[in-house]
Design a protein around this motif. Sequence first.
Motif, PDB file in Angstrom:
ATOM      1  N   ASN A   1       0.845  -1.176   0.000  1.00 45.10           N
ATOM      2  CA  ASN A   1       0.000   0.000   0.000  1.00 45.10           C
ATOM      3  C   ASN A   1       0.893   1.242   0.000  1.00 45.10           C
ATOM      4  O   ASN A   1       1.826   1.351   0.810  1.00 45.10           O
ATOM      5  N   LEU A   2       0.588   2.171  -0.857  1.00 48.23           N
ATOM      6  CA  LEU A   2       1.383   3.394  -0.975  1.00 48.23           C
ATOM      7  C   LEU A   2       1.348   4.210   0.301  1.00 48.23           C
ATOM      8  O   LEU A   2       2.366   4.766   0.726  1.00 48.23           O
ATOM      9  N   TYR A   3       0.206   4.293   0.950  1.00 50.72           N
ATOM     10  CA  TYR A   3       0.088   5.061   2.181  1.00 50.72           C
ATOM     11  C   TYR A   3       0.963   4.467   3.285  1.00 50.72           C
ATOM     12  O   TYR A   3       1.577   5.196   4.064  1.00 50.72           O
ATOM     13  N   THR A   4       1.016   3.179   3.356  1.00 44.42           N
ATOM     14  CA  THR A   4       1.863   2.515   4.349  1.00 44.42           C
ATOM     15  C   THR A   4       3.331   2.799   4.075  1.00 44.42           C
ATOM     16  O   THR A   4       4.105   3.046   5.002  1.00 44.42           O
ATOM     17  N   GLN A   5       3.732   2.809   2.811  1.00 41.19           N
ATOM     18  CA  GLN A   5       5.121   3.097   2.466  1.00 41.19           C
ATOM     19  C   GLN A   5       5.495   4.528   2.833  1.00 41.19           C
ATOM     20  O   GLN A   5       6.596   4.784   3.330  1.00 41.19           O
ATOM     21  N   ILE A   6       4.594   5.461   2.610  1.00 41.41           N
ATOM     22  CA  ILE A   6       4.848   6.855   3.001  1.00 41.41           C
ATOM     23  C   ILE A   6       4.982   6.959   4.516  1.00 41.41           C
ATOM     24  O   ILE A   6       5.857   7.656   5.034  1.00 41.41           O
ATOM     25  N   GLY A   7       4.133   6.242   5.232  1.00 38.78           N
ATOM     26  CA  GLY A   7       4.217   6.229   6.689  1.00 38.78           C
ATOM     27  C   GLY A   7       5.526   5.654   7.189  1.00 38.78           C
ATOM     28  O   GLY A   7       6.095   6.125   8.176  1.00 38.78           O
ATOM     29  N   MET A   8       6.024   4.638   6.515  1.00 37.70           N
ATOM     30  CA  MET A   8       7.292   4.027   6.914  1.00 37.70           C
ATOM     31  C   MET A   8       8.463   4.987   6.709  1.00 37.70           C
ATOM     32  O   MET A   8       9.392   5.018   7.524  1.00 37.70           O
ATOM     33  N   ILE A   9       8.422   5.771   5.658  1.00 38.73           N
ATOM     34  CA  ILE A   9       9.476   6.767   5.431  1.00 38.73           C
ATOM     35  C   ILE A   9       9.473   7.798   6.553  1.00 38.73           C
ATOM     36  O   ILE A   9      10.524   8.165   7.092  1.00 38.73           O
ATOM     37  N   MET A  10       8.287   8.248   6.940  1.00 45.06           N
ATOM     38  CA  MET A  10       8.173   9.193   8.043  1.00 45.06           C
ATOM     39  C   MET A  10       8.667   8.550   9.347  1.00 45.06           C
ATOM     40  O   MET A  10       9.341   9.187  10.148  1.00 45.06           O
ATOM     41  N   LEU A  11       8.361   7.299   9.522  1.00 45.50           N
ATOM     42  CA  LEU A  11       8.753   6.569  10.721  1.00 45.50           C
ATOM     43  C   LEU A  11      10.269   6.426  10.822  1.00 45.50           C
ATOM     44  O   LEU A  11      10.838   6.541  11.911  1.00 45.50           O
ATOM     45  N   ILE A  12      10.919   6.208   9.709  1.00 40.26           N
ATOM     46  CA  ILE A  12      12.383   6.112   9.699  1.00 40.26           C
ATOM     47  C   ILE A  12      12.993   7.433  10.171  1.00 40.26           C
ATOM     48  O   ILE A  12      13.934   7.442  10.963  1.00 40.26           O
ATOM     49  N   GLY A  13      12.448   8.527   9.714  1.00 39.95           N
ATOM     50  CA  GLY A  13      12.947   9.839  10.137  1.00 39.95           C
ATOM     51  C   GLY A  13      12.781  10.081  11.626  1.00 39.95           C
ATOM     52  O   GLY A  13      13.695  10.576  12.297  1.00 39.95           O
ATOM     53  N   LEU A  14      11.619   9.738  12.167  1.00 36.20           N
ATOM     54  CA  LEU A  14      11.384   9.944  13.593  1.00 36.20           C
ATOM     55  C   LEU A  14      12.232   9.007  14.453  1.00 36.20           C
ATOM     56  O   LEU A  14      12.744   9.401  15.501  1.00 36.20           O
ATOM     57  N   GLY A  15      12.386   7.770  14.005  1.00 35.44           N
ATOM     58  CA  GLY A  15      13.245   6.836  14.734  1.00 35.44           C
ATOM     59  C   GLY A  15      14.696   7.286  14.727  1.00 35.44           C
ATOM     60  O   GLY A  15      15.400   7.180  15.739  1.00 35.44           O
TER      61      GLY A  15
END
Length: 134
Positions: A1-15
């Motif tokens: 899912n594209l939305y999930t992939q975008i969320g994962m990119i944001m998550l990498i930044g916050l982590g």
Amino acid sequence: NLYTQIGMIMLIGLGAKNAILIVEYAMHLRASGRSIFDAGTEAARLRFRAVMMTALSFLLGVVPLVIASGAGAGSQQAIGIAVFGGMAFASTFGVILTPILYVALQSGREKLSGRHGGAGHTAPDRAEAAEGDT
């Protein structure tokens, strides 16, 4: 899912931001003369509250996406669930693993460079010395 992939990119930044908070303070403690282990554990202990406050505020901000209903709720829930679960995992294990990785990598780095102790950089690199000669 594209939305999930975008969320994962944001998550990498916050982590990564949370890990940077811990490692930056550990490097500061190391430069002031602390042992590698003491610097890593003290940095994790002192930065724990800042990391958890950031993570909890983010998790509370994502709750509306997780419980969304109505038109377009599927995409909102997809990103919300992925980011909520990922942030909960990243903040929990990041606080534990970041100091462990800091101790392991900093020990290896100092063994390879031949430096022991927390006095900081005592000798300039060869590239820096060459720049000074020109």
